[in-house]
Design a protein around this motif. Structure first.
Motif, mmCIF file in Angstrom:
data_model
loop_
_atom_site.group_PDB
_atom_site.id
_atom_site.type_symbol
_atom_site.label_atom_id
_atom_site.label_comp_id
_atom_site.label_asym_id
_atom_site.label_seq_id
_atom_site.Cartn_x
_atom_site.Cartn_y
_atom_site.Cartn_z
ATOM 1 N N PRO A 1 41.557 -2.099 -20.111
ATOM 2 C CA PRO A 1 40.390 -1.275 -19.769
ATOM 3 C C PRO A 1 40.663 0.222 -19.814
ATOM 4 C CG PRO A 1 40.565 -3.141 -18.273
ATOM 5 C CD PRO A 1 41.824 -3.136 -19.088
ATOM 6 N N ASP A 2 41.873 0.642 -19.463
ATOM 7 C CA ASP A 2 42.185 2.068 -19.503
ATOM 8 C C ASP A 2 42.118 2.597 -20.929
ATOM 9 O OD1 ASP A 2 43.309 4.557 -18.201
ATOM 10 O OD2 ASP A 2 44.889 4.142 -19.660
ATOM 11 N N SER A 3 42.657 1.843 -21.882
ATOM 12 C CA SER A 3 42.577 2.254 -23.284
ATOM 13 C C SER A 3 41.130 2.297 -23.758
ATOM 14 C CB SER A 3 43.387 1.293 -24.164
ATOM 15 O OG SER A 3 44.760 1.374 -23.880
ATOM 16 N N ALA A 4 40.330 1.325 -23.319
ATOM 17 C CA ALA A 4 38.919 1.312 -23.695
ATOM 18 C C ALA A 4 38.206 2.543 -23.158
ATOM 19 C CB ALA A 4 38.246 0.043 -23.165
ATOM 20 N N LEU A 5 38.488 2.886 -21.905
ATOM 21 C CA LEU A 5 37.864 4.060 -21.303
ATOM 22 C C LEU A 5 38.251 5.318 -22.063
ATOM 23 C CD1 LEU A 5 36.153 4.997 -18.845
ATOM 24 C CD2 LEU A 5 38.307 5.288 -17.608
ATOM 25 N N ARG A 6 39.528 5.474 -22.360
ATOM 26 C CA ARG A 6 39.982 6.676 -23.054
ATOM 27 C C ARG A 6 39.443 6.736 -24.469
ATOM 28 N NH1 ARG A 6 45.320 5.526 -22.176
ATOM 29 N NH2 ARG A 6 45.840 6.524 -24.133
ATOM 30 N N GLY A 7 39.429 5.605 -25.135
ATOM 31 C CA GLY A 7 38.924 5.592 -26.504
ATOM 32 C C GLY A 7 37.462 5.978 -26.574
ATOM 33 N N LEU A 8 36.651 5.413 -25.699
ATOM 34 C CA LEU A 8 35.218 5.709 -25.720
ATOM 35 C C LEU A 8 34.941 7.155 -25.313
ATOM 36 C CD1 LEU A 8 33.915 2.335 -24.299
ATOM 37 C CD2 LEU A 8 33.524 3.216 -26.603
ATOM 38 N N LEU A 9 35.674 7.663 -24.315
ATOM 39 C CA LEU A 9 35.487 9.050 -23.919
ATOM 40 C C LEU A 9 35.865 10.014 -25.047
ATOM 41 C CD1 LEU A 9 36.820 9.025 -20.245
ATOM 42 C CD2 LEU A 9 34.435 9.215 -20.989
ATOM 43 N N SER A 10 36.809 9.617 -25.883
ATOM 44 C CA SER A 10 37.250 10.500 -26.968
ATOM 45 C C SER A 10 36.186 10.700 -28.031
ATOM 46 C CB SER A 10 38.523 9.946 -27.620
ATOM 47 O OG SER A 10 38.246 8.846 -28.477
ATOM 48 N N THR A 11 35.154 9.850 -28.045
ATOM 49 C CA THR A 11 34.094 9.983 -29.046
ATOM 50 C C THR A 11 33.186 11.176 -28.789
ATOM 51 O OG1 THR A 11 32.519 8.607 -27.819
ATOM 52 C CG2 THR A 11 34.044 7.469 -29.319
ATOM 53 N N GLY A 12 33.130 11.652 -27.561
ATOM 54 C CA GLY A 12 32.211 12.729 -27.207
ATOM 55 C C GLY A 12 30.831 12.239 -26.829
ATOM 56 N N LEU A 13 30.578 10.942 -26.915
ATOM 57 C CA LEU A 13 29.254 10.411 -26.627
ATOM 58 C C LEU A 13 28.900 10.472 -25.138
ATOM 59 C CD1 LEU A 13 29.278 7.271 -28.956
ATOM 60 C CD2 LEU A 13 28.089 9.436 -29.343
ATOM 61 N N PHE A 14 29.906 10.702 -24.295
ATOM 62 C CA PHE A 14 29.667 10.754 -22.859
ATOM 63 C C PHE A 14 29.741 12.175 -22.306
ATOM 64 C CE2 PHE A 14 30.931 6.487 -23.855
ATOM 65 C CZ PHE A 14 30.120 5.695 -23.059
ATOM 66 N N ASP A 15 29.877 13.164 -23.171
ATOM 67 C CA ASP A 15 30.028 14.544 -22.698
ATOM 68 C C ASP A 15 28.791 15.034 -21.951
ATOM 69 O OD1 ASP A 15 32.486 14.453 -23.858
ATOM 70 O OD2 ASP A 15 32.073 15.910 -25.435
ATOM 71 N N ALA A 16 27.600 14.738 -22.492
ATOM 72 C CA ALA A 16 26.372 15.182 -21.831
ATOM 73 C C ALA A 16 26.203 14.508 -20.479
ATOM 74 C CB ALA A 16 25.161 14.894 -22.715
ATOM 75 N N ALA A 17 26.629 13.246 -20.383
ATOM 76 C CA ALA A 17 26.553 12.546 -19.099
ATOM 77 C C ALA A 17 27.465 13.199 -18.074
ATOM 78 C CB ALA A 17 26.923 11.080 -19.291
ATOM 79 N N ALA A 18 28.668 13.593 -18.493
ATOM 80 C CA ALA A 18 29.593 14.250 -17.574
ATOM 81 C C ALA A 18 29.062 15.605 -17.135
ATOM 82 C CB ALA A 18 30.956 14.401 -18.238
ATOM 83 N N GLU A 19 28.374 16.296 -18.040
ATOM 84 C CA GLU A 19 27.794 17.585 -17.698
ATOM 85 C C GLU A 19 26.658 17.421 -16.701
ATOM 86 O OE1 GLU A 19 25.556 21.374 -19.906
ATOM 87 O OE2 GLU A 19 26.469 19.761 -21.097
#
Length: 285
Positions: A228-246
């Motif tokens: 799961p940690d690799s999955a989390l890091r891989g998906l976050l690296s796409t940038g698709l969650f940047d607006a959600a984090a903002e």
């Protein structure tokens, strides 16, 4: 050429990838980029990419797709303007001393417009690829159209231009995970959160770019992660969650993303999400 599933040993996703753009680029290169290898292989096989090919990759990332084309004998060049750290990794992959003189002479990787990959007397490109999936972020299609406007004059008449996108949401298990990005990004949805792909996304981009559609295909591209940690890091690296984090905060994004991934974790700890991606082949007029 199928990369093996390698367990990552960096600290947890959250702090490393966000604080260090270089670490985030490595997460993309080492974890996420390989998920589209079946797409690259299918396109190269269909277009018979080989020693006679001069290929230009738009949004080439850290260069895996270009490396695969070069391994078939193609002369490759790429542009990557959105992530200089990824481009640095592409240069490490594609410009080492081990490449042949022919490959080195035909490879240019630039942070700039496609015209920067050519020079006086440079032959036209015979294949142009845009493998980064479009149609899932607000504004991504417009950015690609601008790139295509600069790239297609560098290609030979009739040369194939390949566009890629997500398949139907009902055939993409990762869609349910990516919906976390959309839900958390409100009211900043227009700044770059994920949306489900539409049926004619690729055709509309090709039409606006003045290209002639000439075939399409679908490819199974499961997202498989060591844990799961690799999955989390891989998906976050796409940038698709940047607006959600903002819109919220990174801790909230990490928590809800981890919860969304839980149904796809198998007994051995790996994470597996079947997906289908679509590609369109369009021709330069």
């Amino acid at each position: 050429m199928t990369p093996t599933l390698v367990r990552q040993h960096l600290p947890s996703a959250g702090d490393t990838s966000r604080a260090d753009p270089g670490a985030r680029a490595r997460d993309w290169s080492e974890i996420q980029e390989r998920m589209l290898v079946p797409l690259y292989e299918a396109v190269y096989e269909r277009l018979e990419v080989g020693p006679e090919t001069r290929l230009l990759g738009l949004g080439c990332g850290s260069g895996l797709a270009l490396l695969m084309a070069a391994s078939r004998g193609a002369a490759v060049s790429g542009v990557e303007s959105s992530a200089p750290e990824r481009l640095a990794l592409a240069r490490e992959r594609l410009l080492p001393d081990t490449w042949t003189t022919r490959a080195r002479g035909g490879t240019r990787l630039v942070d700039g417009p496609p015209e920067a990959t050519t020079g006086a007397g440079t032959p036209p490109y015979t294949v142009v690829t845009a493998f980064e999936p479009i149609g899932c972020l607000a504004g991504d299609a417009e950015g690609l159209e601008e790139l295509l406007g600069s790239a297609t004059p560098l290609a030979a008449r009739g040369a194939p231009v390949v566009l890629a996108g997500w398949g139907p949401p009902e055939r993409c298990a990762t869609s349910s995970v990516l919906r976390v990005a959309t839900r958390l990004a409100d009211p900043l949805r227009s700044t770059g959160s994920w949306r489900p792909a539409l049926r004619d996304d690729l055709e509309e981009v090709a039409q606006r770019a003045g290209l002639r559609p000439d075939g399409s295909g679908r490819v199974s591209c499961p997202f498989g992660y060591a844990d799961p940690d690799s999955a989390l890091r891989g998906l976050l690296s796409t940038g698709l969650f940047d607006a959600a984090a903002e819109a919220t905060d990174q801790a909230q994004v990490d928590k809800e993303l981890a919860e969304a991934l839980h149904p796809y974790q198998r007994r051995d700890g790996t994470v597996w999400m079947p997906n289908v991606f679509r590609y369109l082949i369009a021709r330069v007029p």
